[in-house]
Scaffold this motif. Structure first.
Motif, PDB file in Angstrom:
ATOM      1  N   THR A  28       0.808  -1.213   0.000  1.00  0.00           N
ATOM      2  CA  THR A  28       0.000   0.000   0.000  1.00  0.00           C
ATOM      3  C   THR A  28       0.840   1.261   0.000  1.00  0.00           C
ATOM      4  N   PHE A  29       2.068   1.168  -0.495  1.00  0.00           N
ATOM      5  CA  PHE A  29       2.993   2.302  -0.462  1.00  0.00           C
ATOM      6  C   PHE A  29       2.384   3.526  -1.110  1.00  0.00           C
ATOM      7  N   SER A  30       1.643   3.346  -2.177  1.00  0.00           N
ATOM      8  CA  SER A  30       1.068   4.484  -2.898  1.00  0.00           C
ATOM      9  C   SER A  30       0.024   5.242  -2.082  1.00  0.00           C
ATOM     10  N   ARG A  31      -0.418   4.705  -0.973  1.00  0.00           N
ATOM     11  CA  ARG A  31      -1.375   5.388  -0.106  1.00  0.00           C
ATOM     12  C   ARG A  31      -0.693   6.310   0.892  1.00  0.00           C
ATOM     13  N   TYR A  32       0.634   6.282   0.926  1.00  0.00           N
ATOM     14  CA  TYR A  32       1.387   6.999   1.946  1.00  0.00           C
ATOM     15  C   TYR A  32       2.035   8.262   1.406  1.00  0.00           C
ATOM     16  N   ALA A  33       1.836   9.369   2.120  1.00  0.00           N
ATOM     17  CA  ALA A  33       2.710  10.517   1.935  1.00  0.00           C
ATOM     18  C   ALA A  33       4.040  10.181   2.594  1.00  0.00           C
ATOM     19  N   MET A  34       5.119  10.660   1.995  1.00  0.00           N
ATOM     20  CA  MET A  34       6.460  10.334   2.492  1.00  0.00           C
ATOM     21  C   MET A  34       7.245  11.605   2.788  1.00  0.00           C
ATOM     22  N   GLY A  35       8.099  11.507   3.774  1.00  0.00           N
ATOM     23  CA  GLY A  35       8.916  12.662   4.122  1.00  0.00           C
ATOM     24  C   GLY A  35      10.329  12.258   4.495  1.00  0.00           C
ATOM     25  N   TRP A  36      11.211  13.222   4.443  1.00  0.00           N
ATOM     26  CA  TRP A  36      12.579  13.082   4.954  1.00  0.00           C
ATOM     27  C   TRP A  36      12.790  14.126   6.041  1.00  0.00           C
ATOM     28  N   PHE A  37      13.391  13.695   7.129  1.00  0.00           N
ATOM     29  CA  PHE A  37      13.747  14.559   8.233  1.00  0.00           C
ATOM     30  C   PHE A  37      15.217  14.330   8.549  1.00  0.00           C
ATOM     31  N   GLU A  46      14.366  17.820  12.339  1.00  0.00           N
ATOM     32  CA  GLU A  46      13.764  18.864  11.520  1.00  0.00           C
ATOM     33  C   GLU A  46      13.343  18.340  10.160  1.00  0.00           C
ATOM     34  N   PHE A  47      12.340  19.006   9.620  1.00  0.00           N
ATOM     35  CA  PHE A  47      11.798  18.661   8.316  1.00  0.00           C
ATOM     36  C   PHE A  47      12.786  18.997   7.210  1.00  0.00           C
ATOM     37  N   VAL A  48      12.872  18.119   6.212  1.00  0.00           N
ATOM     38  CA  VAL A  48      13.728  18.358   5.050  1.00  0.00           C
ATOM     39  C   VAL A  48      12.875  18.445   3.782  1.00  0.00           C
ATOM     40  N   ALA A  49      12.062  17.412   3.531  1.00  0.00           N
ATOM     41  CA  ALA A  49      11.271  17.380   2.300  1.00  0.00           C
ATOM     42  C   ALA A  49      10.103  16.421   2.468  1.00  0.00           C
ATOM     43  N   ALA A  50       9.050  16.652   1.697  1.00  0.00           N
ATOM     44  CA  ALA A  50       7.887  15.764   1.717  1.00  0.00           C
ATOM     45  C   ALA A  50       7.329  15.632   0.311  1.00  0.00           C
ATOM     46  N   ILE A  51       6.724  14.478   0.052  1.00  0.00           N
ATOM     47  CA  ILE A  51       6.145  14.227  -1.261  1.00  0.00           C
ATOM     48  C   ILE A  51       4.790  13.555  -1.075  1.00  0.00           C
ATOM     49  N   SER A  52       3.837  13.970  -1.852  1.00  0.00           N
ATOM     50  CA  SER A  52       2.483  13.439  -1.739  1.00  0.00           C
ATOM     51  C   SER A  52       2.393  12.039  -2.343  1.00  0.00           C
ATOM     52  N   ARG A  53       1.263  11.431  -2.203  1.00  0.00           N
ATOM     53  CA  ARG A  53       1.066  10.069  -2.713  1.00  0.00           C
ATOM     54  C   ARG A  53       1.261  10.003  -4.228  1.00  0.00           C
ATOM     55  N   SER A  54       0.865  11.065  -4.907  1.00  0.00           N
ATOM     56  CA  SER A  54       0.999  11.081  -6.366  1.00  0.00           C
ATOM     57  C   SER A  54       2.350  11.590  -6.832  1.00  0.00           C
ATOM     58  N   GLY A  55       3.076  12.225  -5.943  1.00  0.00           N
ATOM     59  CA  GLY A  55       4.405  12.718  -6.290  1.00  0.00           C
ATOM     60  C   GLY A  55       4.452  14.124  -6.851  1.00  0.00           C
ATOM     61  N   ILE A  56       3.305  14.798  -6.891  1.00  0.00           N
ATOM     62  CA  ILE A  56       3.314  16.141  -7.468  1.00  0.00           C
ATOM     63  C   ILE A  56       3.664  17.176  -6.399  1.00  0.00           C
ATOM     64  N   ARG A  57       4.254  18.262  -6.839  1.00  0.00           N
ATOM     65  CA  ARG A  57       4.548  19.436  -6.024  1.00  0.00           C
ATOM     66  C   ARG A  57       5.165  19.099  -4.674  1.00  0.00           C
ATOM     67  N   PRO A  58       6.356  18.556  -4.644  1.00  0.00           N
ATOM     68  CA  PRO A  58       6.999  18.286  -3.355  1.00  0.00           C
ATOM     69  C   PRO A  58       7.202  19.555  -2.542  1.00  0.00           C
ATOM     70  N   GLU A  59       7.357  19.363  -1.254  1.00  0.00           N
ATOM     71  CA  GLU A  59       7.574  20.468  -0.320  1.00  0.00           C
ATOM     72  C   GLU A  59       8.982  20.346   0.246  1.00  0.00           C
ATOM     73  N   TYR A  60       9.667  21.500   0.423  1.00  0.00           N
ATOM     74  CA  TYR A  60      11.042  21.496   0.927  1.00  0.00           C
ATOM     75  C   TYR A  60      11.233  22.524   2.028  1.00  0.00           C
ATOM     76  N   ALA A  61      12.158  22.214   2.913  1.00  0.00           N
ATOM     77  CA  ALA A  61      12.620  23.214   3.867  1.00  0.00           C
ATOM     78  C   ALA A  61      13.414  24.270   3.106  1.00  0.00           C
ATOM     79  N   ASP A  62      13.352  25.507   3.583  1.00  0.00           N
ATOM     80  CA  ASP A  62      14.069  26.588   2.904  1.00  0.00           C
ATOM     81  C   ASP A  62      15.569  26.300   2.805  1.00  0.00           C
ATOM     82  N   SER A  63      16.100  25.633   3.799  1.00  0.00           N
ATOM     83  CA  SER A  63      17.546  25.395   3.856  1.00  0.00           C
ATOM     84  C   SER A  63      18.038  24.447   2.761  1.00  0.00           C
TER      85      SER A  63
END
Length: 124
Positions: A28-37, A46-63
């Motif tokens: 069920t990996f595709s059901r999970y949002a994933m992140g790196w800390f 601290e937060f580094v990056a996150a990606i949604s289940r579909s992989g669109i528009r990842p989010e990043y820490a400013d650093s």
């Protein structure tokens, strides 16, 4: 629940690149949002990056914006963190995390499952 195994850390010089990977168990990996800390000695995780289940528009820490790229391959149950132009301040233990929801969670408490961590050390 999903089991996560982080890999790919190491000792590199400033300016070098590394690619971390996080392999997830289960179907069920595709059901999970994933992140790196990351967590440096004596500091909070601290937060580094996150990606949604579909992989669109990842989010990043400013650093890390413009230097790190998070991606996922749902067919391989794996999420990656490509790290370029590494700096000594990137030195930390890096953890991948998963949560069975949509969006791009950026807080540690939002995640339900964690990898064991992989050490990244950047020398100057």
């Amino acid at each position: 629940q999903v089991q996560l195994v982080d890999a790919g850390g190491g000792l590199v010089q400033a300016g070098a690149s590394l690619r971390l990977s996080c392999a997830a168990s289960g179907r069920t990996f595709s059901r999970y949002a994933m992140g790196w800390f990351r967590q440096a000695p004596g500091k909070e995780r601290e937060f580094v990056a996150a990606i949604s289940r579909s992989g669109i528009r990842p989010e990043y820490a400013d650093s890390v914006k413009g230097r790190f790229t998070i991606s996922r391959d749902n067919a391989k149950n794996t999420v990656y963190l490509q790290m370029n132009s590494l700096k000594p301040e990137d030195t930390a233990v890096y953890y991948c995390a998963a949560v069975p929801r949509g969006g791009w969670p950026v807080m540690t408490y939002e995640y339900t499952d964690w990898g064991q961590g992989t050490q990244v050390t950047v020398s100057s």
